[in-house]
Design a protein around this motif. Sequence first.
Motif, PDB file in Angstrom:
ATOM      1  N   PRO A  67      46.095  19.522  41.695  1.00  0.00           N
ATOM      2  CA  PRO A  67      45.671  21.040  42.431  1.00  0.00           C
ATOM      3  C   PRO A  67      44.491  21.523  43.208  1.00  0.00           C
ATOM      4  N   LEU A  68      43.900  22.243  43.161  1.00  0.00           N
ATOM      5  CA  LEU A  68      43.310  22.558  43.693  1.00  0.00           C
ATOM      6  C   LEU A  68      42.208  23.188  43.299  1.00  0.00           C
ATOM      7  N   SER A  69      40.795  23.006  43.115  1.00  0.00           N
ATOM      8  CA  SER A  69      40.165  23.623  41.695  1.00  0.00           C
ATOM      9  C   SER A  69      39.749  24.888  42.283  1.00  0.00           C
ATOM     10  N   GLN A  70      39.006  25.746  41.592  1.00  0.00           N
ATOM     11  CA  GLN A  70      39.696  27.502  41.991  1.00  0.00           C
ATOM     12  C   GLN A  70      37.547  27.670  42.585  1.00  0.00           C
ATOM     13  N   LYS A  71      36.460  26.625  42.668  1.00  0.00           N
ATOM     14  CA  LYS A  71      36.175  26.303  44.180  1.00  0.00           C
ATOM     15  C   LYS A  71      36.524  26.031  44.638  1.00  0.00           C
ATOM     16  N   HIS A  91      36.334  34.836  52.994  1.00  0.00           N
ATOM     17  CA  HIS A  91      35.435  35.813  53.431  1.00  0.00           C
ATOM     18  C   HIS A  91      35.052  37.028  51.981  1.00  0.00           C
ATOM     19  N   ASP A  92      35.564  36.896  51.707  1.00  0.00           N
ATOM     20  CA  ASP A  92      35.104  38.285  50.393  1.00  0.00           C
ATOM     21  C   ASP A  92      36.047  37.645  48.963  1.00  0.00           C
ATOM     22  N   VAL A  93      35.203  37.567  48.084  1.00  0.00           N
ATOM     23  CA  VAL A  93      35.616  37.034  46.736  1.00  0.00           C
ATOM     24  C   VAL A  93      34.926  37.899  45.533  1.00  0.00           C
ATOM     25  N   VAL A  94      36.051  38.088  44.967  1.00  0.00           N
ATOM     26  CA  VAL A  94      35.647  39.443  43.741  1.00  0.00           C
ATOM     27  C   VAL A  94      36.204  38.855  42.649  1.00  0.00           C
ATOM     28  N   LEU A  95      34.867  38.067  41.627  1.00  0.00           N
ATOM     29  CA  LEU A  95      35.413  37.915  40.629  1.00  0.00           C
ATOM     30  C   LEU A  95      36.436  37.016  40.275  1.00  0.00           C
ATOM     31  N   GLY A  96      36.613  36.060  40.920  1.00  0.00           N
ATOM     32  CA  GLY A  96      37.068  34.246  41.379  1.00  0.00           C
ATOM     33  C   GLY A  96      38.535  34.944  41.820  1.00  0.00           C
ATOM     34  N   GLN A  97      39.224  35.993  42.445  1.00  0.00           N
ATOM     35  CA  GLN A  97      39.713  36.356  43.620  1.00  0.00           C
ATOM     36  C   GLN A  97      39.603  36.649  45.137  1.00  0.00           C
ATOM     37  N   ILE A  98      40.277  35.980  46.175  1.00  0.00           N
ATOM     38  CA  ILE A  98      40.234  36.522  47.417  1.00  0.00           C
ATOM     39  C   ILE A  98      40.299  37.843  47.865  1.00  0.00           C
ATOM     40  N   LYS A  99      39.316  39.068  47.868  1.00  0.00           N
ATOM     41  CA  LYS A  99      39.759  40.259  48.104  1.00  0.00           C
ATOM     42  C   LYS A  99      39.885  40.656  49.793  1.00  0.00           C
ATOM     43  N   LEU A 100      41.373  41.333  49.615  1.00  0.00           N
ATOM     44  CA  LEU A 100      41.735  41.243  50.838  1.00  0.00           C
ATOM     45  C   LEU A 100      41.768  42.686  51.607  1.00  0.00           C
ATOM     46  N   PRO A 101      41.372  43.485  52.801  1.00  0.00           N
ATOM     47  CA  PRO A 101      41.849  44.487  52.859  1.00  0.00           C
ATOM     48  C   PRO A 101      42.940  45.480  52.585  1.00  0.00           C
TER      49      PRO A 101
END
Length: 98
Positions: free
Chosen positions: A73-77, A84-94
């Motif tokens: 699997p891909l690493s988190q990095k 576009h927008d990452v918050v606390l290691g997660q992708i932030k969506l509109p």
Amino acid sequence: MKKVDKEVLKQAANNLLFDMSEEEYEKLNKEFEVILSQMQFIGSLKGIDELEPMTFPFDVSISYLRNDEAGQPLSQKDALKNAHDVVLGQIKLPKVVG
């Protein structure tokens, strides 16, 4: 078969959180009348219950897809590097629901 009228359509629209004009409800109601009459016609055909349902009229074989193979699997990095927008290691969506 349940009768589809303007009130049923308004209730469905309300459940789906949208509304239409009276003209749109009238047009949609007429379209449902056509669909329901076609369904009644098909249901009245002799022997229709003995036929096997057809999901797709053509045989299709897909030979251009590769076989699934387990890999690393891909690493988190790496997974987040193009986000576009990452918050606390997660992708932030509109927000998509009001």
